[in-house]
Motif scaffolding. Structure first.
Motif, PDB file in Angstrom:
ATOM      1  N   LEU A  79       0.851  -1.174   0.000  1.00 58.81           N
ATOM      2  CA  LEU A  79       0.000   0.000   0.000  1.00 58.81           C
ATOM      3  C   LEU A  79       0.892   1.231   0.000  1.00 58.81           C
ATOM      4  O   LEU A  79       1.950   1.233   0.635  1.00 58.81           O
ATOM      5  CB  LEU A  79      -0.889   0.009   1.244  1.00 58.81           C
ATOM      6  N   TYR A  80       0.467   2.264  -0.700  1.00 61.62           N
ATOM      7  CA  TYR A  80       1.257   3.488  -0.791  1.00 61.62           C
ATOM      8  C   TYR A  80       0.424   4.699  -0.382  1.00 61.62           C
ATOM      9  O   TYR A  80      -0.802   4.694  -0.470  1.00 61.62           O
ATOM     10  CB  TYR A  80       1.759   3.710  -2.220  1.00 61.62           C
ATOM     11  N   LEU A  81       1.122   5.742   0.046  1.00 56.34           N
ATOM     12  CA  LEU A  81       0.491   7.036   0.271  1.00 56.34           C
ATOM     13  C   LEU A  81       1.437   8.095  -0.281  1.00 56.34           C
ATOM     14  O   LEU A  81       2.508   8.336   0.294  1.00 56.34           O
ATOM     15  CB  LEU A  81       0.210   7.298   1.755  1.00 56.34           C
ATOM     16  N   ARG A  82       1.046   8.682  -1.381  1.00 55.95           N
ATOM     17  CA  ARG A  82       1.824   9.766  -1.964  1.00 55.95           C
ATOM     18  C   ARG A  82       1.329  11.064  -1.345  1.00 55.95           C
ATOM     19  O   ARG A  82       0.151  11.387  -1.420  1.00 55.95           O
ATOM     20  CB  ARG A  82       1.658   9.804  -3.479  1.00 55.95           C
ATOM     21  N   MET A  83       2.239  11.813  -0.760  1.00 53.50           N
ATOM     22  CA  MET A  83       1.888  13.054  -0.067  1.00 53.50           C
ATOM     23  C   MET A  83       2.597  14.218  -0.741  1.00 53.50           C
ATOM     24  O   MET A  83       3.836  14.267  -0.757  1.00 53.50           O
ATOM     25  CB  MET A  83       2.299  12.964   1.403  1.00 53.50           C
ATOM     26  N   ASN A  84       1.814  15.107  -1.319  1.00 52.47           N
ATOM     27  CA  ASN A  84       2.340  16.303  -1.979  1.00 52.47           C
ATOM     28  C   ASN A  84       1.931  17.560  -1.219  1.00 52.47           C
ATOM     29  O   ASN A  84       1.018  17.523  -0.394  1.00 52.47           O
ATOM     30  CB  ASN A  84       1.829  16.398  -3.412  1.00 52.47           C
ATOM     31  N   SER A  85       2.601  18.642  -1.518  1.00 52.69           N
ATOM     32  CA  SER A  85       2.283  19.945  -0.901  1.00 52.69           C
ATOM     33  C   SER A  85       2.164  19.820   0.612  1.00 52.69           C
ATOM     34  O   SER A  85       1.195  20.298   1.217  1.00 52.69           O
ATOM     35  CB  SER A  85       0.978  20.495  -1.495  1.00 52.69           C
ATOM     36  N   LEU A  86       3.139  19.187   1.208  1.00 53.91           N
ATOM     37  CA  LEU A  86       3.086  18.928   2.645  1.00 53.91           C
ATOM     38  C   LEU A  86       3.118  20.218   3.447  1.00 53.91           C
ATOM     39  O   LEU A  86       3.779  21.198   3.069  1.00 53.91           O
ATOM     40  CB  LEU A  86       4.229  18.006   3.051  1.00 53.91           C
ATOM     41  N   LYS A  87       2.393  20.197   4.567  1.00 47.45           N
ATOM     42  CA  LYS A  87       2.289  21.331   5.470  1.00 47.45           C
ATOM     43  C   LYS A  87       2.829  20.932   6.838  1.00 47.45           C
ATOM     44  O   LYS A  87       2.807  19.745   7.186  1.00 47.45           O
ATOM     45  CB  LYS A  87       0.826  21.759   5.598  1.00 47.45           C
ATOM     46  N   PRO A  88       3.259  21.901   7.630  1.00 42.22           N
ATOM     47  CA  PRO A  88       3.727  21.553   8.982  1.00 42.22           C
ATOM     48  C   PRO A  88       2.676  20.793   9.786  1.00 42.22           C
ATOM     49  O   PRO A  88       3.036  19.917  10.594  1.00 42.22           O
ATOM     50  CB  PRO A  88       4.031  22.919   9.592  1.00 42.22           C
ATOM     51  N   GLU A  89       1.401  21.075   9.546  1.00 45.20           N
ATOM     52  CA  GLU A  89       0.342  20.369  10.285  1.00 45.20           C
ATOM     53  C   GLU A  89       0.175  18.924   9.857  1.00 45.20           C
ATOM     54  O   GLU A  89      -0.616  18.183  10.452  1.00 45.20           O
ATOM     55  CB  GLU A  89      -0.993  21.114  10.172  1.00 45.20           C
ATOM     56  N   ASP A  90       0.870  18.499   8.817  1.00 48.73           N
ATOM     57  CA  ASP A  90       0.882  17.085   8.431  1.00 48.73           C
ATOM     58  C   ASP A  90       1.885  16.280   9.260  1.00 48.73           C
ATOM     59  O   ASP A  90       1.935  15.050   9.138  1.00 48.73           O
ATOM     60  CB  ASP A  90       1.235  16.931   6.947  1.00 48.73           C
ATOM     61  N   THR A  91       2.663  16.955  10.077  1.00 46.05           N
ATOM     62  CA  THR A  91       3.627  16.270  10.931  1.00 46.05           C
ATOM     63  C   THR A  91       2.906  15.316  11.865  1.00 46.05           C
ATOM     64  O   THR A  91       1.990  15.717  12.598  1.00 46.05           O
ATOM     65  CB  THR A  91       4.444  17.278  11.748  1.00 46.05           C
ATOM     66  N   ALA A  92       3.294  14.041  11.812  1.00 46.04           N
ATOM     67  CA  ALA A  92       2.614  13.015  12.606  1.00 46.04           C
ATOM     68  C   ALA A  92       3.314  11.678  12.400  1.00 46.04           C
ATOM     69  O   ALA A  92       4.143  11.529  11.488  1.00 46.04           O
ATOM     70  CB  ALA A  92       1.152  12.895  12.190  1.00 46.04           C
ATOM     71  N   VAL A  93       2.938  10.730  13.227  1.00 46.69           N
ATOM     72  CA  VAL A  93       3.283   9.335  12.962  1.00 46.69           C
ATOM     73  C   VAL A  93       2.161   8.765  12.102  1.00 46.69           C
ATOM     74  O   VAL A  93       0.987   8.882  12.458  1.00 46.69           O
ATOM     75  CB  VAL A  93       3.425   8.518  14.252  1.00 46.69           C
ATOM     76  N   TYR A  94       2.531   8.192  10.987  1.00 48.50           N
ATOM     77  CA  TYR A  94       1.561   7.643  10.045  1.00 48.50           C
ATOM     78  C   TYR A  94       1.514   6.133  10.190  1.00 48.50           C
ATOM     79  O   TYR A  94       2.557   5.462  10.153  1.00 48.50           O
ATOM     80  CB  TYR A  94       1.924   8.038   8.620  1.00 48.50           C
ATOM     81  N   TYR A  95       0.302   5.617  10.329  1.00 53.01           N
ATOM     82  CA  TYR A  95       0.084   4.188  10.545  1.00 53.01           C
ATOM     83  C   TYR A  95      -0.651   3.575   9.357  1.00 53.01           C
ATOM     84  O   TYR A  95      -1.663   4.112   8.897  1.00 53.01           O
ATOM     85  CB  TYR A  95      -0.750   3.957  11.800  1.00 53.01           C
ATOM     86  N   CYS A  96      -0.160   2.448   8.927  1.00 51.11           N
ATOM     87  CA  CYS A  96      -0.853   1.640   7.936  1.00 51.11           C
ATOM     88  C   CYS A  96      -1.840   0.746   8.678  1.00 51.11           C
ATOM     89  O   CYS A  96      -1.509   0.190   9.739  1.00 51.11           O
ATOM     90  CB  CYS A  96       0.169   0.798   7.179  1.00 51.11           C
ATOM     91  N   VAL A  97      -3.053   0.612   8.125  1.00 49.49           N
ATOM     92  CA  VAL A  97      -4.085  -0.190   8.779  1.00 49.49           C
ATOM     93  C   VAL A  97      -4.736  -1.120   7.774  1.00 49.49           C
ATOM     94  O   VAL A  97      -4.713  -0.871   6.572  1.00 49.49           O
ATOM     95  CB  VAL A  97      -5.155   0.693   9.446  1.00 49.49           C
TER      96      VAL A  97
END
Length: 119
Positions: A79-97
């Motif tokens: 599984l993939y997550l492409r993240m563009n135009s990242l913002k400081p508020e996107d800062t987090a631990v990202y979990y695959c579910v």
């Protein structure tokens, strides 16, 4: 049982891009709804994106619509997550579910990968 291992997190400047990957093993990947959640410092975990089985249906949180793209490669069990135009508020631990029925209340979680977006 399903095992999920995330990779691809890191430090990126605001406006930049990252691609997260989640390698799945243990069961038939295509039979599971897959997705991503995240947890920012001091906040609760929140839904980010979902890919429902193999039919191509996707869903996104309003906060990431138009910037993030979820995709899956059933042949590679990834599984993939492409993240563009990242913002400081996107800062987090990202979990695959993953879950055989509802990705919004997933039964399987990875250990997470940290994404830090600097301003």
């Amino acid at each position: 049982q399903v095992q999920l291992v995330e990779s691809g997190g890191g430090l990126v400047q605001a406006g930049g891009s990252l691609r997260l990957s989640c390698a799945a093993s243990g069961r038939t990947f295509r039979d599971y709804a897959m997705g991503w959640f995240r947890q920012a410092p001091g906040k609760e975990r929140e839904f980010v994106a979902a890919s429902r089985w193999s039919g191509g249906s996707t869903d996104y949180a309003d906060s990431v619509k138009g910037r993030f793209t979820i995709s899956r490669d059933n042949a590679k069990n990834t599984l993939y997550l492409r993240m563009n135009s990242l913002k400081p508020e996107d800062t987090a631990v990202y979990y695959c579910v993953a879950d055989p029925s509802s990705v919004y209340a997933p039964g399987y979680w990875g250990k997470g990968t940290l994404v830090t977006v600097s301003s």
